[in-house]
Design a protein around this motif. Sequence first.
Motif, PDB file in Angstrom:
ATOM      1  N   GLU A  24       0.819  -1.220   0.000  1.00  0.00           N
ATOM      2  CA  GLU A  24       0.000   0.000   0.000  1.00  0.00           C
ATOM      3  C   GLU A  24       0.853   1.272   0.000  1.00  0.00           C
ATOM      4  O   GLU A  24       0.527   2.248  -0.674  1.00  0.00           O
ATOM      5  CB  GLU A  24      -0.947  -0.003   1.196  1.00  0.00           C
ATOM      6  N   GLY A  25       1.955   1.260   0.717  1.00  0.00           N
ATOM      7  CA  GLY A  25       2.789   2.454   0.851  1.00  0.00           C
ATOM      8  C   GLY A  25       3.530   2.857  -0.411  1.00  0.00           C
ATOM      9  O   GLY A  25       3.864   4.024  -0.589  1.00  0.00           O
ATOM     10  N   SER A  26       3.783   1.921  -1.306  1.00  0.00           N
ATOM     11  CA  SER A  26       4.563   2.249  -2.504  1.00  0.00           C
ATOM     12  C   SER A  26       3.828   1.969  -3.817  1.00  0.00           C
ATOM     13  O   SER A  26       4.250   2.466  -4.868  1.00  0.00           O
ATOM     14  CB  SER A  26       5.880   1.454  -2.497  1.00  0.00           C
ATOM     15  N   ASP A  54      -2.683  -5.190   4.458  1.00  0.00           N
ATOM     16  CA  ASP A  54      -2.858  -3.741   4.535  1.00  0.00           C
ATOM     17  C   ASP A  54      -3.934  -3.326   3.528  1.00  0.00           C
ATOM     18  O   ASP A  54      -4.764  -4.138   3.146  1.00  0.00           O
ATOM     19  CB  ASP A  54      -1.530  -3.013   4.291  1.00  0.00           C
ATOM     20  N   GLY A  55      -3.926  -2.129   3.068  1.00  0.00           N
ATOM     21  CA  GLY A  55      -4.954  -1.642   2.157  1.00  0.00           C
ATOM     22  C   GLY A  55      -4.594  -1.762   0.683  1.00  0.00           C
ATOM     23  O   GLY A  55      -5.128  -1.013  -0.137  1.00  0.00           O
ATOM     24  N   THR A  56      -3.722  -2.688   0.340  1.00  0.00           N
ATOM     25  CA  THR A  56      -3.278  -2.833  -1.051  1.00  0.00           C
ATOM     26  C   THR A  56      -4.444  -3.038  -1.999  1.00  0.00           C
ATOM     27  O   THR A  56      -4.579  -2.334  -3.005  1.00  0.00           O
ATOM     28  CB  THR A  56      -2.281  -4.003  -1.179  1.00  0.00           C
ATOM     29  N   ARG A  57      -5.301  -3.996  -1.726  1.00  0.00           N
ATOM     30  CA  ARG A  57      -6.428  -4.294  -2.610  1.00  0.00           C
ATOM     31  C   ARG A  57      -7.350  -3.086  -2.743  1.00  0.00           C
ATOM     32  O   ARG A  57      -7.764  -2.728  -3.843  1.00  0.00           O
ATOM     33  CB  ARG A  57      -7.198  -5.505  -2.091  1.00  0.00           C
ATOM     34  N   ASP A  58      -7.671  -2.447  -1.629  1.00  0.00           N
ATOM     35  CA  ASP A  58      -8.543  -1.267  -1.668  1.00  0.00           C
ATOM     36  C   ASP A  58      -7.926  -0.144  -2.491  1.00  0.00           C
ATOM     37  O   ASP A  58      -8.637   0.569  -3.212  1.00  0.00           O
ATOM     38  CB  ASP A  58      -8.852  -0.778  -0.258  1.00  0.00           C
ATOM     39  N   LEU A  59      -6.615   0.015  -2.408  1.00  0.00           N
ATOM     40  CA  LEU A  59      -5.927   1.043  -3.185  1.00  0.00           C
ATOM     41  C   LEU A  59      -6.125   0.797  -4.681  1.00  0.00           C
ATOM     42  O   LEU A  59      -6.490   1.707  -5.425  1.00  0.00           O
ATOM     43  CB  LEU A  59      -4.433   1.061  -2.854  1.00  0.00           C
ATOM     44  N   VAL A  60      -5.905  -0.440  -5.110  1.00  0.00           N
ATOM     45  CA  VAL A  60      -6.067  -0.755  -6.529  1.00  0.00           C
ATOM     46  C   VAL A  60      -7.510  -0.533  -6.965  1.00  0.00           C
ATOM     47  O   VAL A  60      -7.776   0.092  -7.990  1.00  0.00           O
ATOM     48  CB  VAL A  60      -5.622  -2.200  -6.830  1.00  0.00           C
ATOM     49  N   SER A  62      -9.711   1.417  -5.759  1.00  0.00           N
ATOM     50  CA  SER A  62     -10.066   2.838  -5.769  1.00  0.00           C
ATOM     51  C   SER A  62      -9.518   3.566  -6.992  1.00  0.00           C
ATOM     52  O   SER A  62     -10.007   4.632  -7.352  1.00  0.00           O
ATOM     53  CB  SER A  62      -9.575   3.529  -4.492  1.00  0.00           C
ATOM     54  N   ARG A  63      -8.511   3.008  -7.630  1.00  0.00           N
ATOM     55  CA  ARG A  63      -7.882   3.653  -8.788  1.00  0.00           C
ATOM     56  C   ARG A  63      -8.460   3.194 -10.125  1.00  0.00           C
ATOM     57  O   ARG A  63      -8.166   3.766 -11.165  1.00  0.00           O
ATOM     58  CB  ARG A  63      -6.377   3.351  -8.789  1.00  0.00           C
ATOM     59  N   ARG A  64      -9.265   2.141 -10.131  1.00  0.00           N
ATOM     60  CA  ARG A  64      -9.729   1.522 -11.367  1.00  0.00           C
ATOM     61  C   ARG A  64     -10.531   2.462 -12.259  1.00  0.00           C
ATOM     62  O   ARG A  64     -10.341   2.478 -13.476  1.00  0.00           O
ATOM     63  CB  ARG A  64     -10.563   0.285 -11.054  1.00  0.00           C
ATOM     64  N   GLU A  65     -11.448   3.216 -11.708  1.00  0.00           N
ATOM     65  CA  GLU A  65     -12.332   4.057 -12.521  1.00  0.00           C
ATOM     66  C   GLU A  65     -11.581   5.115 -13.310  1.00  0.00           C
ATOM     67  O   GLU A  65     -11.936   5.417 -14.443  1.00  0.00           O
ATOM     68  CB  GLU A  65     -13.385   4.730 -11.641  1.00  0.00           C
ATOM     69  N   GLU A  66     -10.560   5.705 -12.726  1.00  0.00           N
ATOM     70  CA  GLU A  66      -9.825   6.792 -13.372  1.00  0.00           C
ATOM     71  C   GLU A  66      -8.591   6.328 -14.123  1.00  0.00           C
ATOM     72  O   GLU A  66      -7.949   7.133 -14.801  1.00  0.00           O
ATOM     73  CB  GLU A  66      -9.430   7.831 -12.328  1.00  0.00           C
ATOM     74  N   PHE A  67      -8.251   5.045 -14.016  1.00  0.00           N
ATOM     75  CA  PHE A  67      -7.029   4.552 -14.658  1.00  0.00           C
ATOM     76  C   PHE A  67      -7.217   4.540 -16.173  1.00  0.00           C
ATOM     77  O   PHE A  67      -8.286   4.168 -16.663  1.00  0.00           O
ATOM     78  CB  PHE A  67      -6.675   3.159 -14.130  1.00  0.00           C
ATOM     79  N   PRO A  68      -6.206   4.951 -16.944  1.00  0.00           N
ATOM     80  CA  PRO A  68      -6.376   5.100 -18.389  1.00  0.00           C
ATOM     81  C   PRO A  68      -6.458   3.786 -19.171  1.00  0.00           C
ATOM     82  O   PRO A  68      -6.839   3.784 -20.337  1.00  0.00           O
ATOM     83  CB  PRO A  68      -5.143   5.905 -18.812  1.00  0.00           C
TER      84      PRO A  68
END
Length: 84
Positions: A24-26, A54-60, A62-68
């Motif tokens: 999650e941190g990197s 940690d929040g690794t899965r949630d981080l990914v 959360s980024r899906r909608e805006e990812f190009p």
Amino acid sequence: MNDHGAQPHVPPQISVLIPVYNGEGSLGAQLDALASQQVPEPWEVIVSDNGSTDGTRDLVLSRREEFPVPLRVIDSGAHPGVSY
């Protein structure tokens, strides 16, 4: 375009695989760097989560909608370890 006005699905020609455990941190910086890439072929990013607590899965997610490009996370935590 197809008959419904949508762009036809083009399968990715390049897959970027990111194996991660508690990243999650990197991972955000890595995703930022990938999002800024200009690639002429269709491509995707797949994050292989090796059982992070940690929040690794949630981080990914959360980024899906805006990812190009398509951004997926798969659960590879059934067999923890580097080689899986």
